[in-house]
Design a protein around this motif. Structure first.
Motif, PDB file in Angstrom:
ATOM      1  N   LYS A 201       0.841  -1.208   0.000  1.00 55.15           N
ATOM      2  CA  LYS A 201       0.000   0.000   0.000  1.00 55.15           C
ATOM      3  C   LYS A 201       0.873   1.254   0.000  1.00 55.15           C
ATOM      4  O   LYS A 201       0.668   2.175  -0.778  1.00 55.15           O
ATOM      5  CB  LYS A 201      -0.855   0.033   1.273  1.00 55.15           C
ATOM      6  N   ARG A 202       1.858   1.245   0.901  1.00 58.06           N
ATOM      7  CA  ARG A 202       2.736   2.419   1.028  1.00 58.06           C
ATOM      8  C   ARG A 202       3.472   2.686  -0.274  1.00 58.06           C
ATOM      9  O   ARG A 202       3.547   3.805  -0.758  1.00 58.06           O
ATOM     10  CB  ARG A 202       3.747   2.200   2.148  1.00 58.06           C
ATOM     11  N   LYS A 205       1.468   4.051  -3.293  1.00 59.98           N
ATOM     12  CA  LYS A 205       1.140   5.484  -3.197  1.00 59.98           C
ATOM     13  C   LYS A 205       2.304   6.353  -3.629  1.00 59.98           C
ATOM     14  O   LYS A 205       2.130   7.491  -4.040  1.00 59.98           O
ATOM     15  CB  LYS A 205       0.799   5.835  -1.739  1.00 59.98           C
ATOM     16  N   SER A 206       3.523   5.834  -3.506  1.00 60.70           N
ATOM     17  CA  SER A 206       4.677   6.710  -3.656  1.00 60.70           C
ATOM     18  C   SER A 206       5.407   6.578  -4.995  1.00 60.70           C
ATOM     19  O   SER A 206       6.407   7.238  -5.210  1.00 60.70           O
ATOM     20  CB  SER A 206       5.670   6.446  -2.513  1.00 60.70           C
ATOM     21  N   CYS A 228      -2.741  -2.912  -4.818  1.00 59.71           N
ATOM     22  CA  CYS A 228      -1.954  -1.895  -5.537  1.00 59.71           C
ATOM     23  C   CYS A 228      -2.802  -1.218  -6.613  1.00 59.71           C
ATOM     24  O   CYS A 228      -2.728  -0.003  -6.806  1.00 59.71           O
ATOM     25  CB  CYS A 228      -0.722  -2.530  -6.190  1.00 59.71           C
ATOM     26  N   ILE A 231      -5.000   1.590  -5.541  1.00 61.65           N
ATOM     27  CA  ILE A 231      -4.299   2.826  -5.200  1.00 61.65           C
ATOM     28  C   ILE A 231      -3.637   3.442  -6.432  1.00 61.65           C
ATOM     29  O   ILE A 231      -3.622   4.652  -6.603  1.00 61.65           O
ATOM     30  CB  ILE A 231      -3.207   2.521  -4.136  1.00 61.65           C
ATOM     31  N   ASN A 232      -3.089   2.603  -7.286  1.00 63.59           N
ATOM     32  CA  ASN A 232      -2.287   3.103  -8.403  1.00 63.59           C
ATOM     33  C   ASN A 232      -2.749   2.405  -9.699  1.00 63.59           C
ATOM     34  O   ASN A 232      -2.560   1.205  -9.850  1.00 63.59           O
ATOM     35  CB  ASN A 232      -0.799   2.784  -8.117  1.00 63.59           C
TER      36      ASN A 232
END
Ligand code: SF4
Length: 291
Positions: A201-202, A205-206, A228, A231-232
């Protein structure tokens, strides 16, 4: 392009243990054959490697009269293990201790007269091995919890080891409302799964683009991909570096790599190396995002 690797990558403890146990057994001379029912882990490259070393994958024990049975990392149904014992097979049990702990819980609940609900995928080998009796109800994301009909007043609730924690919480809330006299809830989601999903998850996002490297049949890899992708949108699931598509990347992209629990380090390295070597010379190149 910059390549960032998720914190928890490569084999998890259970898979590493299973593969090492299988390799050790395959090094011992054995004229009667070494078998596994289904793949001992969900990674094609590793399975191919074990088969080159002599492991024969079978569907059931029908045609086996002797030799060694390696019980896969996801475990095997108790009835199949007794059949193997009755046939006099040598058993090497690579069942992950986390999975084994779910078996212990289920056995003790059944002995104490509880009905059992398992939250997980009924087609996954872990759940098939665990639910070796009709007394267990399996529910998943497609189940309408309101329609689950359990007559017993004593119910035990457990989760597949790779279940997303949030979905388990949703199931727990739904079954708490059912008004059972007693509902015993067990957190059987393994620590590695929790950490891996959090790191995924982290990272998703990045970075600009994120790759999940893992077997197509690997439940935890599929979960990581779903997490994933939410989120992306530029998330892709691949088994190894040969499936990389250069059209996914733009110059100066940051690319994250997350791996399933049964993906060996060398495959992750091959993926990272190949991305680093992609030559993106066309600045206006369009990225095609597959759904
Ligand atoms: S993901 Fe967890 S339960 Fe599955 S094999 Fe690895 S450590 Fe065991």
């Amino acid at each position: 392009m910059k390549v960032k690797l998720a914190k928890n990558s490569g084999f998890c403890f259970g898979v590493r243990r299973a593969v090492n146990m299988a390799i050790k057994e395959l090094e011992v001379e054995n004229t009667k054959g070494i078998y596994s029912i289904g793949h001992i882990i969900h990674n094609r490259d590793v399975v191919d490697d074990l088969s080159r070393k002599g492991l024969k994958v079978i569907e059931n024990l029908k045609d086996v009269d002797g030799g060694t049975l390696i019980i896969r990392c996801h475990g095997l149904a108790a009835s199949v293990i007794s059949e193997a014992k009755n046939k006099g097979l040598k058993l090497i049990d690579t069942t992950c201790p986390y999975v084994f702990s779910s078996h212990r819980i289920v056995n003790s609940l059944l002995k104490e007269g509880y009905s059992i609900i398992v939250v997980g995928d009924k087609n996954h080998p872990e759940i098939q091995a665990l639910c070796d009796t009709d007394d267990i109800v399996v529910v998943d994301e497609n189940t309408d919890f309101d329609l689950v009909n359990i007559k017993s007043k004593k119910v035990g609730l457990i989760a597949q080891t790779t279940l997303p924690f949030n979905f388990y919480k949703k199931a727990i809330r739904a079954f708490l409302k059912k008004g059972f006299v007693e509902l015993r809830i067990f957190n059987t989601i393994c620590n590695d799964t929790k950490k891996r999903q959090l790191s995924a998850k982290r990272l998703a996002k990045s970075v600009d683009c994120i790759l999940v490297v893992g077997g197509r049949f690997s439940a935890n890899s599929k979960r990581l991909y779903q997490i994933c992708k939410k989120i992306n949108p530029r998330a892709y699931h691949i088994e190894n570096s040969s499936e990389l598509d250069e059209g996914w990347f733009l110059k100066e992209d940051s690319v994250g790599i997350v791996s399933g629990a049964s993906t060996p380090d060398y495959i992750i390295k091959q993926v990272a190396d190949r991305i680093r070597n992609i030559d993106i010379s066309c600045k206006d190149k369009k990225v095609v995002v597959k759904s």
